[in-house]
Design an enzyme around this catalytic site. Structure first.
Site, PDB file in Angstrom:
ATOM      1  N   ASP A  30      -4.609  -7.257  -0.406  1.00  0.00           N
ATOM      2  CA  ASP A  30      -4.999  -5.934   0.095  1.00  0.00           C
ATOM      3  C   ASP A  30      -5.663  -6.104   1.466  1.00  0.00           C
ATOM      4  O   ASP A  30      -6.457  -7.016   1.678  1.00  0.00           O
ATOM      5  CB  ASP A  30      -5.957  -5.265  -0.898  1.00  0.00           C
ATOM      6  CG  ASP A  30      -6.094  -3.783  -0.643  1.00  0.00           C
ATOM      7  OD1 ASP A  30      -5.661  -2.985  -1.503  1.00  0.00           O
ATOM      8  OD2 ASP A  30      -6.629  -3.391   0.416  1.00  0.00           O
ATOM      9  N   ILE A  31      -5.351  -5.192   2.372  1.00  0.00           N
ATOM     10  CA  ILE A  31      -5.865  -5.295   3.738  1.00  0.00           C
ATOM     11  C   ILE A  31      -7.351  -4.943   3.813  1.00  0.00           C
ATOM     12  O   ILE A  31      -8.037  -5.328   4.762  1.00  0.00           O
ATOM     13  CB  ILE A  31      -5.014  -4.390   4.681  1.00  0.00           C
ATOM     14  CG1 ILE A  31      -5.140  -4.832   6.120  1.00  0.00           C
ATOM     15  CG2 ILE A  31      -5.388  -2.916   4.525  1.00  0.00           C
ATOM     16  CD1 ILE A  31      -4.101  -4.207   7.049  1.00  0.00           C
ATOM     17  N   ASN A  87      -3.736   3.411  -9.633  1.00  0.00           N
ATOM     18  CA  ASN A  87      -4.176   4.775  -9.324  1.00  0.00           C
ATOM     19  C   ASN A  87      -2.962   5.697  -9.307  1.00  0.00           C
ATOM     20  O   ASN A  87      -1.890   5.298  -8.845  1.00  0.00           O
ATOM     21  CB  ASN A  87      -4.876   4.809  -7.963  1.00  0.00           C
ATOM     22  CG  ASN A  87      -6.225   4.120  -7.995  1.00  0.00           C
ATOM     23  OD1 ASN A  87      -6.960   4.246  -8.978  1.00  0.00           O
ATOM     24  ND2 ASN A  87      -6.544   3.384  -6.946  1.00  0.00           N
ATOM     25  N   HIS A 100       1.547   0.309  -7.420  1.00  0.00           N
ATOM     26  CA  HIS A 100       0.954  -1.010  -7.152  1.00  0.00           C
ATOM     27  C   HIS A 100      -0.185  -1.226  -8.129  1.00  0.00           C
ATOM     28  O   HIS A 100      -0.995  -0.337  -8.367  1.00  0.00           O
ATOM     29  CB  HIS A 100       0.460  -1.105  -5.709  1.00  0.00           C
ATOM     30  CG  HIS A 100      -0.364   0.064  -5.262  1.00  0.00           C
ATOM     31  ND1 HIS A 100       0.195   1.263  -4.872  1.00  0.00           N
ATOM     32  CD2 HIS A 100      -1.700   0.236  -5.151  1.00  0.00           C
ATOM     33  CE1 HIS A 100      -0.753   2.108  -4.540  1.00  0.00           C
ATOM     34  NE2 HIS A 100      -1.928   1.516  -4.709  1.00  0.00           N
ATOM     35  N   HIS A 102      -3.533  -2.985  -8.672  1.00  0.00           N
ATOM     36  CA  HIS A 102      -4.639  -3.688  -8.008  1.00  0.00           C
ATOM     37  C   HIS A 102      -5.137  -4.787  -8.941  1.00  0.00           C
ATOM     38  O   HIS A 102      -5.408  -4.537 -10.120  1.00  0.00           O
ATOM     39  CB  HIS A 102      -5.819  -2.743  -7.760  1.00  0.00           C
ATOM     40  CG  HIS A 102      -5.588  -1.653  -6.769  1.00  0.00           C
ATOM     41  ND1 HIS A 102      -6.035  -1.724  -5.473  1.00  0.00           N
ATOM     42  CD2 HIS A 102      -4.994  -0.446  -6.899  1.00  0.00           C
ATOM     43  CE1 HIS A 102      -5.721  -0.607  -4.835  1.00  0.00           C
ATOM     44  NE2 HIS A 102      -5.098   0.192  -5.674  1.00  0.00           N
TER      45      HIS A 102
HETATM   46  P1  AMP Z   1      -4.325   3.189  -3.610  1.00  0.00           P
HETATM   47  O1  AMP Z   1      -5.517   3.927  -3.083  1.00  0.00           O
HETATM   48  O2  AMP Z   1      -4.419   2.855  -5.082  1.00  0.00           O
HETATM   49  O3  AMP Z   1      -3.036   3.890  -3.271  1.00  0.00           O
HETATM   50  O4  AMP Z   1      -4.342   1.781  -2.905  1.00  0.00           O
HETATM   51  C1  AMP Z   1      -3.714   1.529  -1.692  1.00  0.00           C
HETATM   52  C2  AMP Z   1      -4.220   0.188  -1.222  1.00  0.00           C
HETATM   53  O5  AMP Z   1      -3.373  -0.267  -0.184  1.00  0.00           O
HETATM   54  C3  AMP Z   1      -5.642   0.234  -0.641  1.00  0.00           C
HETATM   55  O6  AMP Z   1      -6.477  -0.649  -1.389  1.00  0.00           O
HETATM   56  C4  AMP Z   1      -5.445  -0.222   0.802  1.00  0.00           C
HETATM   57  O7  AMP Z   1      -6.509  -1.024   1.270  1.00  0.00           O
HETATM   58  C5  AMP Z   1      -4.142  -1.000   0.721  1.00  0.00           C
HETATM   59  N1  AMP Z   1      -3.409  -1.103   1.953  1.00  0.00           N
HETATM   60  C6  AMP Z   1      -3.170  -0.114   2.862  1.00  0.00           C
HETATM   61  N2  AMP Z   1      -2.437  -0.575   3.879  1.00  0.00           N
HETATM   62  C7  AMP Z   1      -2.190  -1.897   3.618  1.00  0.00           C
HETATM   63  C8  AMP Z   1      -1.484  -2.934   4.310  1.00  0.00           C
HETATM   64  N3  AMP Z   1      -0.862  -2.709   5.479  1.00  0.00           N
HETATM   65  N4  AMP Z   1      -1.451  -4.156   3.743  1.00  0.00           N
HETATM   66  C9  AMP Z   1      -2.078  -4.391   2.578  1.00  0.00           C
HETATM   67  N5  AMP Z   1      -2.752  -3.451   1.869  1.00  0.00           N
HETATM   68  C10 AMP Z   1      -2.811  -2.220   2.392  1.00  0.00           C
END
Ligand code: AMP
Ligand code: ZN
Length: 114
Positions: A30-31, A87, A100, A102
């Protein structure tokens, strides 16, 4: 899905630190990590939310969960513990509409999550 961020990561159009991949699943860091370990485990196939799953996806979902457990083990956090979360839609805070899982760990996590 042309505009999906996670499809772009899967297709190598956007960089991510990929920690595992096979013909059905990709996992990457995760970024914005919420712990020392924060990996997202995703299917290669674009599925927007858990609400879009069909009976034929049961094996795929099982693979996502078992892969998260295997990654937790490989990172040394399996015995200490970790959290796995999907989520779904607005009230959960879902921001990327490609399912996805987590995997968060490496520190003590609070519960309930709020
Ligand atoms: P959600 O809120 O469950 O949809 O989680 C989306 C996740 O994607 C968040 O934890 C973000 O930090 C992560 N995210 C967003 N952009 C990127 C990216 N480019 N690379 C890796 N993770 C990302
Ligand atoms: Zn997608």
């Amino acid at each position: 899905m042309a505009e999906c961020l996670f499809c772009k990561i899967i297709n190598r159009e956007i960089n991510a630190t990929i920690v595992y991949e096979d013909d059905r699943i990709v996992a990457f860091n995760d970024i914005t990590p919420q712990g020392p370990t924060h990996v997202l485990v995703v299917p290669r196939r674009h599925i927007p939310t858990l609400n879009d799953l069909e009976p034929g996806d049961d094996q795929l979902v099982g693979e996502l969960i078992r892969r998260a457990a295997a990654i937790a083990k490989s990172k040394g956090i399996a015995a200490g513990g970790y959290r796995t979360v999907f989520n779904t839609n607005h009230d959960s805070g879902q921001t990327i509409f490609h399912i996805h899982l987590h995997l968060i760990g490496g520190r003590a996590l609070h519960w309930p999550p709020g």
